[in-house]
Design a protein around this motif. Structure first.
Motif, PDB file in Angstrom:
ATOM      1  N   ARG A   1      36.697   5.916 -14.900  1.00 46.44           N
ATOM      2  CA  ARG A   1      37.971   6.619 -14.780  1.00 46.44           C
ATOM      3  C   ARG A   1      38.566   6.317 -13.407  1.00 46.44           C
ATOM      4  NH1 ARG A   1      37.751  12.847 -14.830  1.00 46.44           N
ATOM      5  NH2 ARG A   1      37.314  12.672 -17.047  1.00 46.44           N
ATOM      6  N   VAL A   2      39.749   5.735 -13.403  1.00 42.50           N
ATOM      7  CA  VAL A   2      40.363   5.263 -12.170  1.00 42.50           C
ATOM      8  C   VAL A   2      40.758   6.420 -11.275  1.00 42.50           C
ATOM      9  CG1 VAL A   2      42.252   3.885 -11.211  1.00 42.50           C
ATOM     10  CG2 VAL A   2      41.164   3.187 -13.359  1.00 42.50           C
ATOM     11  N   LEU A   3      41.397   7.437 -11.848  1.00 42.64           N
ATOM     12  CA  LEU A   3      41.837   8.601 -11.081  1.00 42.64           C
ATOM     13  C   LEU A   3      41.134   9.837 -11.631  1.00 42.64           C
ATOM     14  CD1 LEU A   3      45.671   7.831 -10.956  1.00 42.64           C
ATOM     15  CD2 LEU A   3      43.959   7.351  -9.189  1.00 42.64           C
ATOM     16  N   SER A   4      40.567  10.638 -10.758  1.00 47.14           N
ATOM     17  CA  SER A   4      39.767  11.781 -11.207  1.00 47.14           C
ATOM     18  C   SER A   4      40.589  12.813 -11.953  1.00 47.14           C
ATOM     19  CB  SER A   4      39.077  12.441 -10.003  1.00 47.14           C
ATOM     20  OG  SER A   4      40.042  12.882  -9.062  1.00 47.14           O
ATOM     21  N   GLU A   5      41.893  12.918 -11.649  1.00 44.13           N
ATOM     22  CA  GLU A   5      42.722  13.934 -12.289  1.00 44.13           C
ATOM     23  C   GLU A   5      43.412  13.441 -13.558  1.00 44.13           C
ATOM     24  OE1 GLU A   5      45.131  12.043  -8.933  1.00 44.13           O
ATOM     25  OE2 GLU A   5      43.069  12.684  -9.322  1.00 44.13           O
ATOM     26  N   HIS A   6      43.234  12.176 -13.913  1.00 45.99           N
ATOM     27  CA  HIS A   6      43.854  11.631 -15.114  1.00 45.99           C
ATOM     28  C   HIS A   6      42.808  10.896 -15.939  1.00 45.99           C
ATOM     29  CE1 HIS A   6      47.915  12.574 -13.752  1.00 45.99           C
ATOM     30  NE2 HIS A   6      47.603  12.061 -12.563  1.00 45.99           N
TER      31      HIS A   6
ATOM     32  N   GLU B   1      31.383  12.412 -14.761  1.00 47.26           N
ATOM     33  CA  GLU B   1      32.778  12.657 -15.103  1.00 47.26           C
ATOM     34  C   GLU B   1      33.649  11.405 -15.003  1.00 47.26           C
ATOM     35  OE1 GLU B   1      34.291  15.810 -12.766  1.00 47.26           O
ATOM     36  OE2 GLU B   1      33.111  17.371 -13.769  1.00 47.26           O
ATOM     37  N   ARG B   2      33.250  10.429 -14.189  1.00 52.00           N
ATOM     38  CA  ARG B   2      34.105   9.261 -13.984  1.00 52.00           C
ATOM     39  C   ARG B   2      33.499   7.965 -14.487  1.00 52.00           C
ATOM     40  NH1 ARG B   2      37.233   9.265  -8.301  1.00 52.00           N
ATOM     41  NH2 ARG B   2      38.353   7.682  -9.495  1.00 52.00           N
ATOM     42  N   LEU B   3      32.193   7.876 -14.591  1.00 56.57           N
ATOM     43  CA  LEU B   3      31.544   6.604 -14.913  1.00 56.57           C
ATOM     44  C   LEU B   3      30.616   6.751 -16.103  1.00 56.57           C
ATOM     45  CD1 LEU B   3      30.877   3.633 -14.155  1.00 56.57           C
ATOM     46  CD2 LEU B   3      29.053   4.546 -12.693  1.00 56.57           C
ATOM     47  N   THR B   4      30.721   5.802 -17.033  1.00 56.07           N
ATOM     48  CA  THR B   4      29.774   5.684 -18.136  1.00 56.07           C
ATOM     49  C   THR B   4      29.274   4.242 -18.159  1.00 56.07           C
ATOM     50  OG1 THR B   4      30.913   7.356 -19.470  1.00 56.07           O
ATOM     51  CG2 THR B   4      29.405   5.874 -20.618  1.00 56.07           C
ATOM     52  N   ALA B   5      27.961   4.064 -18.033  1.00 56.18           N
ATOM     53  CA  ALA B   5      27.377   2.723 -18.025  1.00 56.18           C
ATOM     54  C   ALA B   5      26.155   2.704 -18.930  1.00 56.18           C
ATOM     55  CB  ALA B   5      26.987   2.312 -16.605  1.00 56.18           C
ATOM     56  N   THR B   6      26.050   1.687 -19.771  1.00 57.10           N
ATOM     57  CA  THR B   6      24.907   1.539 -20.666  1.00 57.10           C
ATOM     58  C   THR B   6      24.403   0.108 -20.620  1.00 57.10           C
ATOM     59  OG1 THR B   6      26.270   0.983 -22.595  1.00 57.10           O
ATOM     60  CG2 THR B   6      25.770   3.310 -22.241  1.00 57.10           C
TER      61      THR B   6
ATOM     62  N   ARG C   1      37.484  -0.515 -18.785  1.00 57.56           N
ATOM     63  CA  ARG C   1      36.191  -0.704 -19.421  1.00 57.56           C
ATOM     64  C   ARG C   1      35.902  -2.190 -19.605  1.00 57.56           C
ATOM     65  NH1 ARG C   1      37.654   1.937 -25.336  1.00 57.56           N
ATOM     66  NH2 ARG C   1      39.123   0.358 -26.077  1.00 57.56           N
ATOM     67  N   ALA C   2      34.616  -2.489 -19.707  1.00 57.70           N
ATOM     68  CA  ALA C   2      34.182  -3.862 -19.925  1.00 57.70           C
ATOM     69  C   ALA C   2      32.843  -3.829 -20.639  1.00 57.70           C
ATOM     70  CB  ALA C   2      34.063  -4.619 -18.603  1.00 57.70           C
ATOM     71  N   SER C   3      32.592  -4.847 -21.450  1.00 55.33           N
ATOM     72  CA  SER C   3      31.321  -4.923 -22.165  1.00 55.33           C
ATOM     73  C   SER C   3      30.944  -6.375 -22.416  1.00 55.33           C
ATOM     74  CB  SER C   3      31.387  -4.159 -23.492  1.00 55.33           C
ATOM     75  OG  SER C   3      32.328  -4.740 -24.370  1.00 55.33           O
ATOM     76  N   TYR C   4      29.645  -6.597 -22.529  1.00 54.90           N
ATOM     77  CA  TYR C   4      29.093  -7.906 -22.871  1.00 54.90           C
ATOM     78  C   TYR C   4      27.958  -7.676 -23.855  1.00 54.90           C
ATOM     79  CZ  TYR C   4      26.464 -12.270 -22.541  1.00 54.90           C
ATOM     80  OH  TYR C   4      25.804 -13.435 -22.841  1.00 54.90           O
ATOM     81  N   LYS C   5      27.912  -8.518 -24.886  1.00 53.93           N
ATOM     82  CA  LYS C   5      26.877  -8.329 -25.903  1.00 53.93           C
ATOM     83  C   LYS C   5      26.500  -9.656 -26.529  1.00 53.93           C
ATOM     84  CE  LYS C   5      25.657  -5.358 -29.808  1.00 53.93           C
ATOM     85  NZ  LYS C   5      26.095  -4.291 -30.729  1.00 53.93           N
TER      86      LYS C   5
END
Length: 651
Positions: free
Chosen positions: A415-420, A377-382, A425-429
């Motif tokens: 997601r910084v705050l769970s209720e909002h 719910e709060r983190l997406t990492a690939t 985000r950051a990416s490197y390619k």
């Protein structure tokens, strides 16, 4: 809140969800990833009155279109000004390619059959994708309307569009369910245009009214599809398409000369098969396996004629490209939060030409991508590691050397705050593009020792989305730093030009977007979006050169756009604005090479009538309301004010 969603699945096809009442907070799906993503749905396309793919792409942050003017002029897309060769174009899950010059002409794609347009600017969150897409800076994915439907066993659409400069465009689409598992469909459109739009020519103090010459076009585009459920969670789709065009190539306008002597014929036939299955584990097991496999063959024939009387022998060049591409992706979702994928793509391209000393090259390329993803719910990492191996053979002379390279990429969204729904985000390619056949083998110009261009992208940003009563609002801001090494450029010598790896480009930029949608009254809905891009793209190749740290050609510092749509029961009105700052046509930023800034305003009005047995849609657009013949490419004036009207009946 009441909502109807059209969501692309992993193959790019659209699935329409029924109207539902939403009471809980929702996340904006395209802001979950670690890199910017833009999504335009079929409903938005219809409301805006957009026809060509370029009309949608021009309103996205970080996306630019190079247009050589004319109804049939070449149109290419690039992301954050890396160049069109670094942009992947995918149509219904199949990647389009051009090994000869590396650029896909997006002018051939209209939106009459489109279900969505999805643009990943600096990477993608999905790891269930062909491996080859990991080798591009970003991608443009065009998905067609869904084949299968539940309401009727068969339906169809007929449409007639008329526009300025004697432009006519009939279109028809038909689809039908066949039994409980299969669906058949076909669509086709034809374009005929004289294309002789007026423009104002300025030559010093003298101003004259002229008409664009050699801009006529005649084009047919069509496709036949079959799609079905073959059991055990598997779907299979076959598609065959034909693109056939004959068009004049309007040259640059220098002084009073247009030289209407060039003509181009294109005929591209392609066929593809796409299989996808979803296999769940044992009862109670959260493990899920997914498989995606595709095979596509493309045969593209081109003929270019230049009948310029000044040439001792008229030029009549003919080319044939044949491409066979296969892709297999396996996804293992071991737990709801964790997934891994392995993708293998193999691409074989061959180029034939009637030109003297043509080497008839064949390139075999293997792309292997290993990817992992974690999402809760709060983190997406690939993270992805792409390995590429390319070998070539020629019928004449020595081929270019074998190339091997590994390119990593990673992205993170939190997601910084769970209720909002406020995320950072950051990416490197790392990516690179192979030299095209023209770069390597074109007569007396090509260099068979060229190395691929190497590009690095770093992006940091923030996204915010919220439900504010009856309103939905979104905002994003992304700062980035990119650089390109071993840039392939043409270097003049005593008599001819040669291709060399000498260029280095450093890019810093900022993309900002904002959007809001909601009900202003029981009879009025507003949808508005705006974006702004700032980019400093400098040539840092040679400290002693006159163009050191100058802005690279055709890269404006400032670009902005906005779309406002008002939806009423009796009428939908949409206004589009695009503003582009000054650019330079050559490497040195001097007054002689400066291209003036411009703004483009367009207005669309449309209404849909739900009659007893069919649906009638009527629309009218006024394009470039300012009537200015601005230039996207220097000496190629764009059409001024123009009109367009469409009558569409669906049954």
């Amino acid at each position: 809140m009441v909502a109807t969603a059209v969501v692309p699945d992993s193959t790019g096809r659209e699935q329409t969800l029924a109207e539902v009442h939403v009471a809980a907070r929702r996340d904006a799906a395209h802001t979950l990833g670690g890199a910017p993503t833009h999504v335009v749905t079929a409903a938005e396309i219809e409301q805006r009155g957009a026809v060509g793919l370029t009309e949608v792409l021009q309103t996205m942050a970080g996306v630019s279109v190079k247009d050589y003017g004319g109804i049939g002029g070449l149109k290419t897309v690039n992301l954050r000004n890396f160049g069109a060769q670094h942009t992947g174009v995918m149509v219904d899950g199949i990647i389009a390619s051009d090994a000869m010059n590396g650029q896909v002409d997006i002018g051939r794609y209209n939106l009459d059959n489109a279900g969505s347009v999805v643009v990943d600017v600096a990477g993608a969150t999905s790891i269930f994708r062909p491996a080859r897409l990991a080798g591009y800076v970003g991608s443009v994915a065009l998905a067609s309307l869904p084949m299968r439907h539940e309401d009727n066993k068969a339906d169809g659409t007929v449409q007639l569009r008329g526009a300025s400069f004697a432009t006519w465009n009939p279109y028809a689409r038909f689809r039908s369910n066949v039994g409980n598992r299969w669906a058949l469909g076909a669509w086709g459109d034809y374009v005929h245009s004289r294309g002789d739009y007026p423009f104002v020519l300025k030559n010093g103090q003298l101003v004259t009214d002229e008409r664009r010459l050699n801009s006529q076009v005649e084009r047919f585009n069509g496709e036949v599809k079959a799609e079905g459920n073959i059991g055990r969670g598997g779907t299979l789709r076959f598609a065959t398409s034909l693109y056939d065009s004959s068009r004049g190539l309007p040259r640059s306008v220098v002084l009073y000369t247009q030289h209407p002597t060039e003509h181009l014929w294109d005929r591209t036939w392609s066929t593809s098969a796409l299989y996808e299955s979803r296999l769940a584990g044992a009862a109670g097991d959260s493990c899920v396996w997914r498989l995606r496999a595709s095979l596509a063959y493309t045969n593209a024939w081109n003929r270019y004629v230049d009948s310029d009387a000044a040439k001792p022998v008229p030029e009549d060049d003919r080319y044939r490209q044949q491409t066979l591409a296969g892709s297999v992706v396996v996804l293992w979702q071991m737990r709801p939060e964790w997934s891994l994928s392995v993708a293998e793509d193999v691409d074989v391209a061959h180029l034939w030409s009637n030109m003297p000393e043509a080497v008839m090259p064949t390139r075999e390329t293997s792309y292997t991508a290993l990817s992992g993803k974690f999402q809760n719910e709060r983190l997406t990492a690939t993270a992805t590691l792409l390995c590429l191996v390319a070998t070539e053979q020629t019928q004449v002379g020595e081929p270019s050397p074998t190339r091997c390279r590994a390119c990593p990429s990673a992205s993170l969204s939190f997601r910084v705050l769970s209720e909002h729904d406020w995320r950072v985000r950051a990416s490197y390619k790392e990516t690179y593009r192979l030299p095209t056949f023209n770069d390597l083998y074109y007569l007396r110009v090509g260099n068979r020792s060229l190395q691929p261009e190497r590009a690095r992208q770093m992006n940091v940003g923030t996204t915010w989305a919220a439900e504010l009563g009856a309103w939905h609002a979104e905002a994003t801001a992304d700062a980035y730093y990119n650089n390109v090494r071993d840039k392939i450029v043409a270097i003049p010598t005593m008599f001819v030009w040669h291709m060399r790896n000498v260029g280095r480009v450093s890019m810093t930029g900022l993309d900002v977007t904002a959007a809001v949608a909601g009900s202003m009254a029981s009879w009025l809905t507003l949808r508005a979006s705006a974006n702004y891009s700032w980019q400093r793209a400098l040539d840092v190749t040679d400290r002693t050169a006159k163009n050191f740290r100058h802005q690279i050609p055709y890269t404006p510092r400032h670009v902005g756009s906005g779309v406002v749509t008002l939806v009423m029961p009796w009428l939908t009105v949409s206004y589009t604005l695009q503003a582009v700052g000054e650019r330079y046509s050559l490497a040195q930023n001097t007054a002689a090479y400066r291209i003036d800034p411009y703004t483009d305003h367009s207005l669309s009005v449309n209404r849909t009538f739900d009659l007893h047995r069919f649906r009638l849609h009527v629309s009218a657009e006024a394009l470039n309301l300012g009537g200015r013949n601005y230039e996207v490419v220097k000496y190629y004036p764009m059409p001024g004010r123009q009109w367009r009207a469409t009558l569409k009946a669906s049954f």
